[in-house]
Write an enzyme that holds these catalytic residues in place. Structure first.
Site, mmCIF file in Angstrom:
data_model
loop_
_atom_site.group_PDB
_atom_site.id
_atom_site.type_symbol
_atom_site.label_atom_id
_atom_site.label_comp_id
_atom_site.label_asym_id
_atom_site.label_seq_id
_atom_site.Cartn_x
_atom_site.Cartn_y
_atom_site.Cartn_z
ATOM 1 N N MET A 156 0.837 -1.197 0.000
ATOM 2 C CA MET A 156 0.000 0.000 0.000
ATOM 3 C C MET A 156 0.872 1.246 0.000
ATOM 4 S SD MET A 156 -2.963 1.406 0.073
ATOM 5 C CE MET A 156 -3.084 3.195 0.020
ATOM 6 N N ASN A 193 0.897 4.341 1.010
ATOM 7 C CA ASN A 193 0.816 5.476 1.934
ATOM 8 C C ASN A 193 1.984 6.423 1.696
ATOM 9 O OD1 ASN A 193 -1.182 3.840 3.429
ATOM 10 N ND2 ASN A 193 0.647 2.670 3.965
ATOM 11 N N GLU A 222 4.500 0.907 -6.106
ATOM 12 C CA GLU A 222 4.092 1.765 -4.981
ATOM 13 C C GLU A 222 4.796 3.116 -5.027
ATOM 14 O OE1 GLU A 222 1.540 0.705 -3.746
ATOM 15 O OE2 GLU A 222 1.725 -1.429 -4.185
HETATM 16 N N1 BES Z 1 -3.294 0.795 -3.781
HETATM 17 C C1 BES Z 1 -2.999 -0.587 -3.878
HETATM 18 C C2 BES Z 1 -3.314 -1.335 -2.615
HETATM 19 C C3 BES Z 1 -4.755 -1.751 -2.480
HETATM 20 C C4 BES Z 1 -5.257 -2.791 -3.233
HETATM 21 C C5 BES Z 1 -5.574 -1.122 -1.573
HETATM 22 C C6 BES Z 1 -6.572 -3.191 -3.083
HETATM 23 C C7 BES Z 1 -6.885 -1.500 -1.432
HETATM 24 C C8 BES Z 1 -7.389 -2.538 -2.178
HETATM 25 C C9 BES Z 1 -1.530 -0.814 -4.186
HETATM 26 O O1 BES Z 1 -0.925 0.214 -4.876
HETATM 27 C C10 BES Z 1 -1.451 -2.018 -5.086
HETATM 28 O O2 BES Z 1 -1.885 -1.928 -6.192
HETATM 29 N N2 BES Z 1 -0.945 -3.130 -4.586
HETATM 30 C C11 BES Z 1 -0.877 -4.368 -5.335
HETATM 31 C C12 BES Z 1 0.525 -4.693 -5.727
HETATM 32 C C13 BES Z 1 0.904 -4.100 -7.031
HETATM 33 C C14 BES Z 1 2.333 -4.340 -7.366
HETATM 34 C C15 BES Z 1 0.058 -4.614 -8.172
HETATM 35 C C16 BES Z 1 -1.401 -5.478 -4.458
HETATM 36 O O3 BES Z 1 -1.549 -5.239 -3.272
HETATM 37 O O4 BES Z 1 -1.661 -6.560 -4.971
HETATM 38 ZN ZN ZN Z 2 -1.434 0.346 -6.823
#
Ligand code: BES
Ligand code: ZN
Length: 890
Positions: free
Chosen positions: A297, A299, A332
């Site tokens: 995440m 943040n 991120e």
């Molecule tokens: N903003 C997301 C995290 C997130 C995902 C928050 C779903 C709430 C619900 C973060 O930037 C993200 O996309 N994380 C991915 C990893 C990324 C490398 C594709 C994840 O958590 O799978």
């Molecule tokens: Zn993301």
């Protein structure tokens, strides 16, 4: 966005289109907060109690009251509020005459006896809550201290709508404010937040505590606020542009943070140069959290990660996990600009964040690790996944109206991420890197610290490129699905004339609707396979293209590089000309797999017989490219799911063994000194397939190597562990299973625990299957990992029905455990979509009809559609597949 790397595949296919019609439930009632009162600044103090697992807090929120009002409404959930009052300007304080808390709308409404005047006011209140186990809001994460004690840290996860579970707030991305955060923590715990520490003083009444205040944040959205309190070690460095970067790890494991630290310190200046905007905060912390619902995440200034998405242990981390970590860190950190500095106005535009960051993570990994050939991998992971979901009638447009939090949760899916990234990649190619970058810089500069709609990005990019970006792109973001381009060809003297026709591509092979796209199309020819011979923009249903000096006897191909977000349907003569170019590798890898993958989608839609794909598969026996093999593997895995219950499955297995045997022999078991990253990945893919389909040599060798590993005589290299574990478990008896559990218990690295627990599902033994399912729910497996263990069970033929039966029995427990959310949605998708009969479709349908789980509605509809597509596919082709395989006499 499967944590731990892109892994599992989708399904689809014909007929029964009525049954698969889109029946989405009514949207839940939802309203955005009234615009009369807006926050401008938060002053928040939080005091987590890590022993009692509760927290208390207080806050002062500076408000801008736009016109006199008797009501103030804000978000809050599962908090008790006290001492609420509003100070008007510098003057008197008033108390609300009533406070109405609604758990349905997740709000509190304060009513006042007389109107509060327009102007500035300060809302102050105290609150308390529980450090929950749901990995939402402010929650607790368990770890074992160095002296063996079980302890908790306090962690936050707010996106999309859970800041309201930690402190009362205006919890919408467009309501940006500045934040002063203070943490009251025990002396021996590390307190972290978005900004650097500013001051630290002893608590006035409790000598065990200290009060740590962080610097004021820039204007930002609530979902990006974060705090962590726990015991951590760290490694640190300063990036060439002067940002202090730290990677926080569990105590004693700071070495495992070094890889991510190196990536992060290089990525920050890379983005600074790419966007021509400096990272605006003075520090960047990355931290590994033991219990975490998603992968990572963003943040602002304090990015949180699953341990497996951040930590690298040089002896025990596989090459594919290392690559995944680089992508996650790149993703991120891209959000620090795209998402954090400039934020979507509302969740409808979530794809701006996620699609864009997914695109950029590849740019940056390509820059840092050219040997990964990551853009080629983009196609098999990201691009193909998007197309596979997006050919369903129950797909959705990239820009999708959402209101209620459960609807927001559900759009963190392959459309927002993978289709989003794929259409941006197509746009990047259409505009060229120079104009694309200039447009990005305009966009980020113009909207910094603000919020945007999708159109704002298009405006900036069209100003920079002078191309009709909004016209072209809105056909991709506002409509569901994508086109199939049907090619017809005839010769006119020295020239080849192509007629291109577009039509929506649907998995059931039906003609689709009247949607039309503006499709940037490029064409390559045999003369120079890696060069674009012609480019055009297909703006109408059909169009003719003349290719000068292209003879009848040479091949012509659409979509070189597999950049365009569409499927190509060739006439048989054109396809026949392309096959030798696949075999002799004259076509570049991305084109080899593009031709193959398009053909496979035609098969699923019933435009071509599956036998055609089986024939072409044999052209790949001499293939050497990892990504092409992974495309082949995706297709084989789909066919395997489809054919798992047929009476000729063993012939199919023999076919796959033969397909992979030559490359298996060439690669062998031992890594060559200094071999390429992609060969390492290829070896584990190929041995895994040979093992899975029962190649005797590989099974025997896997057993031998696992015994040596368990006996500590020869350690298995990390890259071979997954394939070896799965191969052995697939044939396992009770004793081997116990051995695997022992390995699991002894493993310290979370990646290793994942590898083992996700291999357990490979067992075919009915008793062991039940044991794996029980194990998944036990306290030995963290909540964040349970669903992946159950999914691993659902991937085999006998496991599929067992996992479904298990889910039906335990669904309430599972839903309560996660309170809906992303993990349950994943679970439902993967345990249902591989069924292949109408009876199962009915059963799944009936089950979910009686039990609507918020945030899973669309996923259930997609699964039902997929099951029915599978059933029709199987009916249509199983006899011809059986005959083809039998005639091979394998
Ligand atoms: N903003 C997301 C995290 C997130 C995902 C928050 C779903 C709430 C619900 C973060 O930037 C993200 O996309 N994380 C991915 C990893 C990324 C490398 C594709 C994840 O958590 O799978
Ligand atoms: Zn993301």
């Amino acid at each position: 966005m499967t944590p731990g790397g892109p892994s599992l595949q989708l399904n689809n296919f014909v007929g029964q289109s009525e049954a698969a019609a889109v029946i989405m439930p009514e949207p839940k009632p939802f309203e955005r907060l009234p615009a009369v009162v807006r926050p401008t600044h938060y002053n928040i103090t939080l005091q987590p109690n890590l022993v009692k697992c509760v927290f208390q807090g207080s806050e002062e929120i500076t408000l801008d009251i736009k016109e006199p009002t008797r009501e103030i409404k804000f978000n809050t959930l599962e908090l008790s509020l006290r001492d609420i009052k509003v100070r008007l300007g510098e003057g008197e304080s008033v108390k609300p005459s009533s406070t109405d808390i609604s758990t349905t709308t997740e709000t509190a409404t304060l009513s006042f006896d007389r109107p509060l005047p327009a102007g500035t006011a300060t809302l102050s209140l105290s609150f308390s809550g529980e450090l929950n186990d749901k990995m939402k809001g402010m929650y607790r994460s368990k770890y074992t201290s160095v002296d063996g004690e079980e302890r908790y840290s306090a962690v936050t996860q707010f996106e999309a709508t859970d800041a309201r579970r930690c402190f009362p707030c205006w919890d919408e991305p467009a309501l940006k404010a500045t934040f002063d955060i203070t943490l009251v923590v025990p002396h021996d715990r590390i307190p972290l937040s978005n900004m650097p520490e500013e001051s630290r003083v002893p608590h006035e009444s409790d000598s065990n505590l200290q009060v740590v205040k962080f610097s004021r944040s820039p204007l930002m959205s609530t979902y990006l606020v974060a705090v962590v309190v726990g015991e951590y070690d760290h490694v640190e460095d300063t990036s060439s542009d002067g940002i202090k970067v730290r990677v926080y790890t569990p105590v004693g494991k700071q070495e495992q943070g070094k890889f991510a630290l190196e990536v992060a310190t290089k990525v920050l200046p890379y983005y600074k140069e790419y966007f021509k905007i400096a990272y605006p905060l003075p520090k960047m912390d990355l931290i590994a959290i033991a219990d975490f619902s998603v992968g990572a995440m963003e943040n602002w200034g304090l990015v949180t990660y699953r341990e497996t998405c951040l930590l690298v242990d040089p002896h025990n981390t596989s090459a594919s996990q290392r690559q995944w970590i680089a992508l996650v860190v790149g993703h991120e950190l891209a959000h620090q600009w795209f998402g954090n500095l400039v934020t979507m106005e509302w969740w409808t535009h979530l794809w701006l964040n996620e699609g864009y960051a997914t695109f950029v993570e590849f740019l940056c990994v390509d820059h840092l690790f050219p040997e990964y050939d990551i853009w080629t991998q983009f196609v098999t992971n990201t691009y193909v996944r998007a197309l596979e979901l997006d050919c369903l009638k129950n797909s959705h447009p990239i820009e999708v109206p959402v209101g209620h939090p459960s609807e927001v949760d559900e759009i963190f899916d392959d459309i927002s991420y993978s289709k989003g990234a794929s259409v941006i990649r197509m746009l990047h190619c259409y505009l060229g890197d120079k104009d694309f970058r200039a447009g990005m810089n305009k966009y980020l500069t113009r909207h910094q610290y603000g919020n945007t709609y999708t159109e704002d990005l298009w405006s900036a990019l069209s100003e920079a490129s002078k191309k009709p970006v909004a016209e072209v792109m809105s056909t991709w973001t506002k409509q569901t699905g994508f086109p199939m381009i049907t090619v017809a060809s005839h010769q006119d003297g020295d020239n080849r004339v192509l007629t291109l026709t577009q039509q929506r591509f649907l998995a059931d092979g039906s003609a689709g609707d009247s949607s039309q796209w503006m499709v940037p199309i490029s064409i390559s020819t045999q003369e120079d396979p890696s060069k674009v011979a012609q480019e055009l923009l297909l703006e109408s249903r059909t169009m003719q293209v003349v290719l000068e000096n292209v003879s009848e006897s040479t091949w012509v191909k659409l979509n070189p590089g597999t950049v365009g977000y569409y499927r190509t349907q060739y006439p048989p003569e054109m396809l026949t000309q392309l096959i030798p170019a696949i075999q002799d590798k004259c076509l570049p890898p991305l084109d080899r797999l593009g031709v193959f993958n398009d053909l496979f989608s035609m098969v699923q839609a019933g435009h071509t017989s599956t036998v055609e794909v089986l024939k072409i598969l044999r052209a790949f026996e001499d293939e050497e490219d990892f990504t092409v093999w992974s495309a082949v593997h995706n297709c084989v895995a789909r066919l395997n799911q489809l054919l798992s219950h047929t009476d000729f499955h063993s012939t199919f297995a023999a076919f796959v063994r033969q397909l992979f045997s030559r490359i298996g022999q060439r690669l062998g078991w031992e890594a060559k000194p200094g071999e390429k990253h992609l060969d390492t990945l290829l070896r584990s893919l190929v041995l895994g397939q040979l093992g899975l389909y029962g190649d005797k040599g590989v099974v025997g060798e896997a057993r031998k190597r696992l015994s040596a590993h368990v006996a500590h005589t020869t350690t298995l290299p990390a890259d071979l562990r997954s394939p070896v574990y799965k191969t052995v478990v697939a044939q396992a008896d009770e004793k081997t299973y116990e051995q695997m559990l022992k390995l699991y218990r002894e493993a310290d690295l979370h990646e290793e625990k994942d590898r083992i627990s996700r291999s357990l599902g490979a067992t075919r033994d009915p008793n062991l299957i039940q044991r794996v399912l029980q194990f998944a729910m036990s306290s030995e497996v963290r909540n964040q990992d349970t669903v992946f263990v159950i999914i691993s069970v659902a991937m085999t033929a006998p496991g599929r029905s067992a996992a479904w039966a298990f889910f039906k029995k335990h669904y309430q427990e599972l839903v309560d455990r996660y309170e809906g959310g992303y993990l349950v949605t994943r679970l439902i998708k993967y345990i249902t979509e591989n069924f292949t009969s109408e009876d199962m479709a009915r059963e799944v349908e009936a089950f979910f009809k009686d039990r609507q789980i918020p945030g899973t509605e669309r996923t259930v509809q997609q699964s039902l559609e997929t099951i029915r597509l599978n059933a029709a596919w199987l009916n249509r082709d199983q006899q011809t597949i059986k005959k083809y395989l039998a005639d091979l006499h394998l």
